[in-house]
Design an enzyme around this catalytic site. Structure first.
Site, short mmCIF file in Angstrom:
data_model
loop_
_atom_site.label_atom_id
_atom_site.label_comp_id
_atom_site.label_asym_id
_atom_site.label_seq_id
_atom_site.Cartn_x
_atom_site.Cartn_y
_atom_site.Cartn_z
N ASP A 88 0.82 -1.18 -0.13
CA ASP A 88 0.05 0.09 0.10
C ASP A 88 0.90 1.41 0.13
OD1 ASP A 88 -2.55 1.45 -0.04
OD2 ASP A 88 -2.69 1.20 2.04
N SER B 214 -7.69 -5.72 -4.59
CA SER B 214 -8.39 -6.30 -3.97
C SER B 214 -9.76 -6.18 -4.56
CB SER B 214 -8.66 -5.35 -2.68
OG SER B 214 -9.20 -4.05 -2.93
N ASN C 181 -10.84 -2.72 -5.17
CA ASN C 181 -10.08 -1.75 -6.02
C ASN C 181 -10.94 -1.61 -7.00
OD1 ASN C 181 -7.12 -3.04 -4.62
ND2 ASN C 181 -8.02 -1.24 -4.21
N ARG D 42 -12.06 1.88 -8.29
CA ARG D 42 -11.22 3.18 -8.70
C ARG D 42 -11.24 3.51 -10.31
NH1 ARG D 42 -5.30 2.38 -5.64
NH2 ARG D 42 -6.42 1.82 -3.59
C1 IPE Z 1 -5.09 -2.45 0.17
O1 IPE Z 1 -5.10 -1.21 -0.20
C2 IPE Z 1 -5.27 -3.50 -1.11
C3 IPE Z 1 -4.18 -3.62 -1.65
C4 IPE Z 1 -2.90 -3.21 -1.09
C5 IPE Z 1 -4.16 -4.39 -2.83
P1 IPE Z 1 -6.17 -0.28 -0.27
O2 IPE Z 1 -5.62 1.03 -0.32
O3 IPE Z 1 -7.11 -0.75 -1.28
O4 IPE Z 1 -6.80 -0.30 1.14
P2 IPE Z 1 -7.73 0.90 1.74
O5 IPE Z 1 -8.99 1.11 0.96
O6 IPE Z 1 -7.16 1.95 2.30
O7 IPE Z 1 -8.36 0.09 3.09
C1 IPE Z 2 -1.84 0.09 -3.29
O1 IPE Z 2 -1.56 1.41 -3.34
C2 IPE Z 2 -1.95 -0.39 -4.56
C3 IPE Z 2 -3.39 -0.93 -4.79
C4 IPE Z 2 -4.19 -1.09 -3.93
C5 IPE Z 2 -3.65 -1.60 -6.15
P1 IPE Z 2 -2.65 2.58 -3.54
O2 IPE Z 2 -3.10 3.06 -4.82
O3 IPE Z 2 -3.78 2.22 -2.47
O4 IPE Z 2 -1.92 3.78 -2.78
P2 IPE Z 2 -2.63 4.94 -1.79
O5 IPE Z 2 -2.98 3.98 -0.59
O6 IPE Z 2 -3.56 5.62 -2.74
O7 IPE Z 2 -1.35 5.85 -1.32
MG MG Z 3 -3.87 2.49 -0.37
#
Ligand code: IPE
Ligand code: IPE
Ligand code: MG
Length: 242
Positions: free
Chosen positions: A19, A64, A67, A70
């Site tokens: 993350d 996830s 996800n 997005r």
């Molecule tokens: C968790 O990160 C999922 C992955 C790293 C693949 P997210 O960025 O999706 O989690 P939340 O939304 O902050 O809980």
């Molecule tokens: C984790 O990084 C990657 C995925 C969840 C696919 P993020 O994209 O969630 O990064 P932040 O949390 O927005 O910084």
């Molecule tokens: Mg994240």
């Protein structure tokens, strides 16, 4: 960087929530996709390092089930990174097998584009006798959805008259998860300053140790991984005992 002999005990299974890619990019005035690209490099680096250390199983949370919410552009960019990695894993298959490393994608792969699904299945089929280390990449993965999948499979077996409800036990549920036959994660690492599981290994994490850090995933180094392992070494795990 350490070697395995530097540790008195190594986890049998490490879970990593990758993350902080978006925030890493934002800090640099780059598009979020640039953060994912850099995060994918960090994944390669840490997977290889865990393999060198001889950690038997490591599971990286890459995408996830939540996800998908997005922007399409971001999701597509992430999917393209999976394509790149799958191509590479296929090319390096012989080399990886030689190292005793097996890469698998776990999660609901049927929800992915057909080409990714096929490439991922190709990898999953290849289990070699030499497997010393399993690298799981969790894609379209959700812990609750995984439990649901297992429960549905059990329900079908009951419906088919193969078993009765009283036959259901903890192992039966575990056996229906993507991690069947693998040890539960001893250690779960989450960088980026968030203190939650976000639907990662929900069932399997019942007795996991957690290591949190403010480091954003693209900045994560082998030394940070060492630090997590050092912290794990010092934990007193009781599993409900004394
Ligand atoms: C968790 O990160 C999922 C992955 C790293 C693949 P997210 O960025 O999706 O989690 P939340 O939304 O902050 O809980
Ligand atoms: C984790 O990084 C990657 C995925 C969840 C696919 P993020 O994209 O969630 O990064 P932040 O949390 O927005 O910084
Ligand atoms: Mg994240």
């Amino acid at each position: 960087m350490s070697k395995s002999s530097d540790f008195t005990i190594l986890p049998s299974h490490v879970g990593v929530i990758m993350d902080g890619n978006g925030r890493w990019a934002k800090l640099r005035n780059l598009p979020r996709t640039a953060g994912h690209k850099e995060g994918a490099e960090t994944f390669r680096k840490i997977a290889n390092y865990a393999c060198d250390l001889g950690i038997p199983v490591i599971t990286f949370y890459a995408f996830s089930t939540e996800n998908w919410s997005r922007p399409e552009l971001e999701v597509n960019a992430i999917m393209d990174l999976f394509r790149d990695y799958l191509d590479e894993a296929k090319e390096r298959q012989a080399e990886n097998e030689e190292r005793g490393m097996r890469v698998r994608f776990i999660g609901d792969l049927t929800g992915l584009d057909a080409d990714i699904f096929e490439m991922a299945m190709g990898l999953t089929d290849l289990s070699s006798d030499k497997t010393r280390i399993t690298v799981n990449v969790a894609v379209n993965y959700g812990g609750r959805q995984e439990i649901l999948k297992s429960v549905k499979e059990i329900a079908s077996r009951i419906q088919g008259g193969e078993i009765v409800p009283d036959d259901i036990d903890i192992n039966m549920i575990s056996d229906g998860l993507y991690t069947a036959n693998l040890p539960d994660p001893d250690l779960i690492i989450r960088p980026s300053g968030e203190y939650r599981l976000s639907n990662f290994l929900t069932w399997q994490s019942a007795y996991s140790e957690f290591w949190f850090s403010d480091i954003l995933w693209p900045d994560f180094t082998e030394e940070d991984f060492d630090e997590a392992l050092r912290a794990f070494e010092k934990r007193n795990r009781r599993f409900g005992g004394i």
